[in-house]
Scaffold this motif. Structure first.
Motif, mmCIF file in Angstrom:
data_model
loop_
_atom_site.group_PDB
_atom_site.id
_atom_site.type_symbol
_atom_site.label_atom_id
_atom_site.label_comp_id
_atom_site.label_asym_id
_atom_site.label_seq_id
_atom_site.Cartn_x
_atom_site.Cartn_y
_atom_site.Cartn_z
ATOM 1 N N THR A 65 -49.509 -24.668 -6.291
ATOM 2 C CA THR A 65 -49.720 -24.069 -7.730
ATOM 3 C C THR A 65 -50.492 -25.042 -8.415
ATOM 4 O O THR A 65 -50.959 -25.779 -8.002
ATOM 5 N N GLU A 111 -47.594 -18.006 -13.347
ATOM 6 C CA GLU A 111 -47.720 -19.041 -12.713
ATOM 7 C C GLU A 111 -48.733 -18.954 -11.465
ATOM 8 O O GLU A 111 -48.161 -18.184 -10.609
ATOM 9 N N PHE A 137 -41.018 -18.152 -9.422
ATOM 10 C CA PHE A 137 -41.911 -18.853 -10.386
ATOM 11 C C PHE A 137 -42.084 -17.968 -11.673
ATOM 12 O O PHE A 137 -41.723 -16.572 -11.623
ATOM 13 N N ASN A 178 -42.666 -31.357 -13.875
ATOM 14 C CA ASN A 178 -42.544 -29.973 -14.206
ATOM 15 C C ASN A 178 -41.060 -29.490 -13.854
ATOM 16 O O ASN A 178 -40.689 -30.171 -12.830
ATOM 17 N N LYS A 209 -42.619 -14.229 -8.124
ATOM 18 C CA LYS A 209 -42.980 -14.363 -9.389
ATOM 19 C C LYS A 209 -42.538 -13.256 -10.212
ATOM 20 O O LYS A 209 -42.867 -11.936 -10.006
ATOM 21 N N LEU A 258 -38.029 -20.418 -14.925
ATOM 22 C CA LEU A 258 -39.124 -20.760 -13.799
ATOM 23 C C LEU A 258 -38.502 -20.732 -12.343
ATOM 24 O O LEU A 258 -38.858 -20.206 -11.324
#
Length: 235
Positions: A199, A183, A179, A5, A65, A46
């Motif tokens: 995560t 997520e 994030f 990722n 986030k 991200l």
């Protein structure tokens, strides 16, 4: 490497890490290590940067986030003993080296005098290990390994970043992860009482004074991440 990722890739894709190399060492002077990640366009949404303060072997790992408030917990880093082989010392440029090696992972760790976090639940793969070294002096240096192991219990390849620091009493480090708002994130306790961020695809924690990032992108899910941590013997 695996098709991992973007956040984990950005954690590993360090282009420059700077420490003072021309100044004489003075008692009490802190070494500063700045991590600058090369982030692809896909990862920008991200991961937007790093912000973590390290003080005397402790550093606070911060994450948020979207526009939410930042959360943090302490990672316990301690000074590690390791040897930088002559092969790598000869490749240092202004105290920095980064490159891939075909040397099998276990043999590579032996060359550096490091006992890795591995057990019978894992086997080595044929993928290359990336080695990153910062050398300010014999007392102030660090080495990172970006490698892949095969977890036999979940039958999947797992990617790791392990960071070893020779002098955690005299260094500073900055980092922060933002994030995507959707997520899932959770902070859990490991078997030594330390905190660990998980995560659906990754875990970030410290163990025995070493910083680890673990990626399970091939089999996403928090249960998978927890299983890998259990297989490692840290959960």
């Amino acid at each position: 490497m695996n098709n991992i990722n973007p956040i984990f890739k950005a954690l590993g894709d360090i282009e420059e890490r700077h420490i003072p190399v021309n100044e004489k060492k003075r008692p009490g002077k802190k070494m500063k290590i700045a991590l600058i990640a090369v982030i692809s366009a896909a990862a920008l949404s991200l991961l937007v940067g790093f912000t973590t303060a390290v003080v005397r072997g402790q550093y606070t790992f911060g994450f948020s986030k979207g526009n939410s408030a930042e959360h943090d917990f302490e990672l316990d880093l301690t000074s590690q003993k390791f040897t930088i082989p002559d092969e790598y010392m000869s490749k240092l440029e202004v105290g920095v080296y980064q490159g891939y090696t075909d040397t099998p992972f276990g043999e590579l760790m032996s060359e550096f005098g490091i006992t890795p976090l591995i057990n019978d639940n894992f086997t080595e793969t044929d993928q290359k290990t990336r080695v990153s070294i910062l050398y300010h002096s014999e007392d102030q240096r660090s080495v990172d390994f970006f490698y892949t192991l095969y977890d036999k219990n979940i039958q999947s390849k797992i990617s790791f970043i392990a960071e070893y620091f020779s002098d955690t009493e005299n260094m500073t480090l900055e980092s922060h992860i933002n994030f995507h708002p959707g997520e899932p994130t959770k902070v859990i306790a490991l078997n030594n009482g330390a905190s660990c961020l998980i995560t659906n695809t990754m875990a970030i924690f410290s163990y025995n004074g070493v910083s680890y990032s673990v990626n399970c992108d091939e089999m996403p899910g928090m249960d998978t991440v927890k299983q890998v941590l259990a297989d490692l013997g840290v959960l």
